[in-house]
Scaffold this active site. Structure first.
Site, PDB file in Angstrom:
ATOM      1  N   ASN A 119      -2.682  14.846  -1.349  1.00 43.04           N
ATOM      2  CA  ASN A 119      -3.837  14.234  -1.988  1.00 43.04           C
ATOM      3  C   ASN A 119      -5.086  14.360  -1.131  1.00 43.04           C
ATOM      4  O   ASN A 119      -5.010  14.407   0.096  1.00 43.04           O
ATOM      5  CB  ASN A 119      -3.554  12.763  -2.318  1.00 43.04           C
ATOM      6  CG  ASN A 119      -3.948  11.822  -1.193  1.00 43.04           C
ATOM      7  OD1 ASN A 119      -5.108  11.410  -1.082  1.00 43.04           O
ATOM      8  ND2 ASN A 119      -2.985  11.473  -0.347  1.00 43.04           N
ATOM      9  N   PHE A 123     -10.438   7.630  -1.185  1.00 42.82           N
ATOM     10  CA  PHE A 123     -10.648   6.188  -1.350  1.00 42.82           C
ATOM     11  C   PHE A 123     -11.390   5.858  -2.651  1.00 42.82           C
ATOM     12  O   PHE A 123     -12.350   5.068  -2.652  1.00 42.82           O
ATOM     13  CB  PHE A 123     -11.438   5.602  -0.173  1.00 42.82           C
ATOM     14  CG  PHE A 123     -10.718   5.567   1.146  1.00 42.82           C
ATOM     15  CD1 PHE A 123      -9.352   5.749   1.228  1.00 42.82           C
ATOM     16  CD2 PHE A 123     -11.421   5.351   2.324  1.00 42.82           C
ATOM     17  CE1 PHE A 123      -8.697   5.705   2.458  1.00 42.82           C
ATOM     18  CE2 PHE A 123     -10.780   5.303   3.554  1.00 42.82           C
ATOM     19  CZ  PHE A 123      -9.420   5.484   3.621  1.00 42.82           C
ATOM     20  N   SER A 188      -6.907   8.059   7.131  1.00 44.00           N
ATOM     21  CA  SER A 188      -6.910   8.976   5.984  1.00 44.00           C
ATOM     22  C   SER A 188      -7.654  10.250   6.366  1.00 44.00           C
ATOM     23  O   SER A 188      -8.718  10.196   6.978  1.00 44.00           O
ATOM     24  CB  SER A 188      -7.583   8.333   4.780  1.00 44.00           C
ATOM     25  OG  SER A 188      -7.802   9.300   3.766  1.00 44.00           O
ATOM     26  N   ASN A 190      -9.092  12.168   4.249  1.00 46.50           N
ATOM     27  CA  ASN A 190      -9.894  12.559   3.096  1.00 46.50           C
ATOM     28  C   ASN A 190     -11.287  11.948   3.035  1.00 46.50           C
ATOM     29  O   ASN A 190     -12.013  12.153   2.069  1.00 46.50           O
ATOM     30  CB  ASN A 190      -9.126  12.222   1.814  1.00 46.50           C
ATOM     31  CG  ASN A 190      -7.780  12.928   1.759  1.00 46.50           C
ATOM     32  OD1 ASN A 190      -7.684  14.108   2.090  1.00 46.50           O
ATOM     33  ND2 ASN A 190      -6.742  12.198   1.384  1.00 46.50           N
ATOM     34  N   THR A 191     -11.665  11.176   4.055  1.00 45.06           N
ATOM     35  CA  THR A 191     -13.026  10.677   4.207  1.00 45.06           C
ATOM     36  C   THR A 191     -13.607  11.314   5.459  1.00 45.06           C
ATOM     37  O   THR A 191     -13.032  11.146   6.546  1.00 45.06           O
ATOM     38  CB  THR A 191     -13.050   9.141   4.329  1.00 45.06           C
ATOM     39  OG1 THR A 191     -12.589   8.560   3.110  1.00 45.06           O
ATOM     40  CG2 THR A 191     -14.464   8.639   4.619  1.00 45.06           C
ATOM     41  N   LYS A 227      -3.592   1.201  10.792  1.00 45.37           N
ATOM     42  CA  LYS A 227      -2.785   2.306  10.276  1.00 45.37           C
ATOM     43  C   LYS A 227      -3.243   3.607  10.923  1.00 45.37           C
ATOM     44  O   LYS A 227      -4.428   3.956  10.861  1.00 45.37           O
ATOM     45  CB  LYS A 227      -2.910   2.408   8.760  1.00 45.37           C
ATOM     46  CG  LYS A 227      -1.962   3.448   8.141  1.00 45.37           C
ATOM     47  CD  LYS A 227      -1.880   3.299   6.640  1.00 45.37           C
ATOM     48  CE  LYS A 227      -0.816   4.223   6.043  1.00 45.37           C
ATOM     49  NZ  LYS A 227      -0.642   4.011   4.594  1.00 45.37           N
ATOM     50  N   ASN A 256       0.205   7.609   8.280  1.00 48.82           N
ATOM     51  CA  ASN A 256      -0.494   8.050   7.079  1.00 48.82           C
ATOM     52  C   ASN A 256      -0.054   9.479   6.744  1.00 48.82           C
ATOM     53  O   ASN A 256       0.928   9.984   7.295  1.00 48.82           O
ATOM     54  CB  ASN A 256      -2.006   7.980   7.318  1.00 48.82           C
ATOM     55  CG  ASN A 256      -2.800   7.665   6.065  1.00 48.82           C
ATOM     56  OD1 ASN A 256      -2.514   8.195   4.994  1.00 48.82           O
ATOM     57  ND2 ASN A 256      -3.789   6.800   6.185  1.00 48.82           N
TER      58      ASN A 256
END
Length: 341
Positions: A119, A123, A188, A190-191, A227, A256
């Site tokens: 993915n 967020f 994450s 993805n940011t 995390k 993660n």
């Protein structure tokens, strides 16, 4: 039956659409009392609370060892449904201070050959204020107060890294009163730039403001967990563990999604991260204090995998990917197996 349905039908649907439809259905089931009670007495029954002595970091017992990882119920819409299906606890989010649409689509892919998901969601969520309203409504009910709920908070995409601590403070202000614990998500992939916040010099002030703001709005010490990524080096993990000990936070969630793959953009979850999750959990357990917890996440497909993560040093477990592959009866079955029932 579910596996056949998944293989024959769901694999031919858009994965993000299937995700939204599943959460909507689970939310609806949780909102209808007779349905919720039926699920709770069948799929979600027959297991006891998590047994680790270190779980005294929480003010009440955790109802089961395996919980739902963040990313499934992004906006705190389906807590009672997931609770009824047999998750011992539910971590909602990731929630950001500002509502945001996430990254452009497509941004979610199945990799059924390796039992994984990839993915780059970014967020996507309704924002911390909306999550706080839903959580307040949830806690206004008897089953909602009984559910054990963590809230995962992340940085808004438009917020500069230099202002990250105040962004996390804003999210904390909205949700801390209703949370059994808070998870600071700095891992994450993805940011843009988010993983830079895993550097202890950047992470420490975020921990400070989250703990301070949570205690202010909740009028109690809210357990705070960080995390981390599976892609950190051993020395980086050791640095974070040392900071966690110094700051006396409740513990660390590991791990993660990983960027260590060749499938394309985004983080990979599921079976491919199984061994790395165990390794990181072990590194953390060796370095954290005896009264700090580790939440193990990554590659749990069956009870043996769950026990392996516990043996590596985890006190609690979370899953997302295997729940999608295995279906609604899976979380309760794992929790029953872990308590010998």
């Amino acid at each position: 039956m579910y596996r056949t349905f998944y293989d024959k039908v769901l694999t031919h649907t858009d994965p993000e659409m299937a995700h939204h439809q599943a959460v909507t259905a689970i939310a609806a089931a949780g909102a209808i009392e007779p349905v919720r009670r039926s699920l709770k007495s069948t799929l979600g029954a027959g297991f006891g609370p998590a047994e680790s002595t270190r779980l005294s970091v929480f003010y009440r017992p955790v109802p089961g060892t395996l919980g739902l990882a963040a990313g499934m119920d992004k906006d705190a819409k389906a807590v009672l449904g997931f609770d009824a299906l047999g998750f011992g606890f539910v971590e909602v989010g990731t929630v950001t201070a500002l509502p945001q649409p996430g990254n452009e689509k497509p941004r979610l892919w199945r990799h059924t050959d390796v039992r994984a998901f990839r993915n780059r969601m970014g967020f996507n969520n309704d924002g911390a204020e909306a999550a706080g309203v839903r959580l307040a409504t949830l806690r206004g009910t008897v089953p909602g107060r009984a559910a054990f709920v963590g809230v995962n908070i992340g940085k808004s995409k438009v917020t500069a890294l230099a202002d990250a601590a105040e962004d996390y403070r804003a999210s904390t202000r909205q949700v801390a009163r209703w949370a059994d614990y808070l998870t600071i998500n700095v891992s994450s992939p993805n940011t843009p730039g988010l993983r830079d916040l895993q550097d202890v010099d950047a992470l420490r002030p975020i921990v400070h403001v989250v703990r301070e703001e949570a205690a202010r709005v909740a009028h109690r010490d809210v357990p705070v967990i960080v995390k981390i990524s599976p892609d950190l080096s051993s020395s980086e993990i050791a640095d974070i563990a040392e900071m966690a000990v110094q700051e006396r936070i409740a513990g660390i969630c590991a791990t993660n999604t990983t960027l260590g793959h060749d499938y394309g953009p985004g983080g990979l979850s599921g079976a491919p991260v199984k061994q790395r999750a165990r390794d990181v959990v072990g590194l953390l357990r060796d370095r954290l204090a005896d009264d700090q917890i580790v939440i193990g996440v990554g590659g749990i497909e069956n009870a043996d995998d769950a026990r392996a993560l516990l043996s590596a040093g985890a006190d609690l477990l979370q899953s997302f990917t295997a729940f999608v592959y295995e279906g609604p009866s899976w979380p309760g079955a794992i929790n029953r197996s872990l308590t010998g029932r």
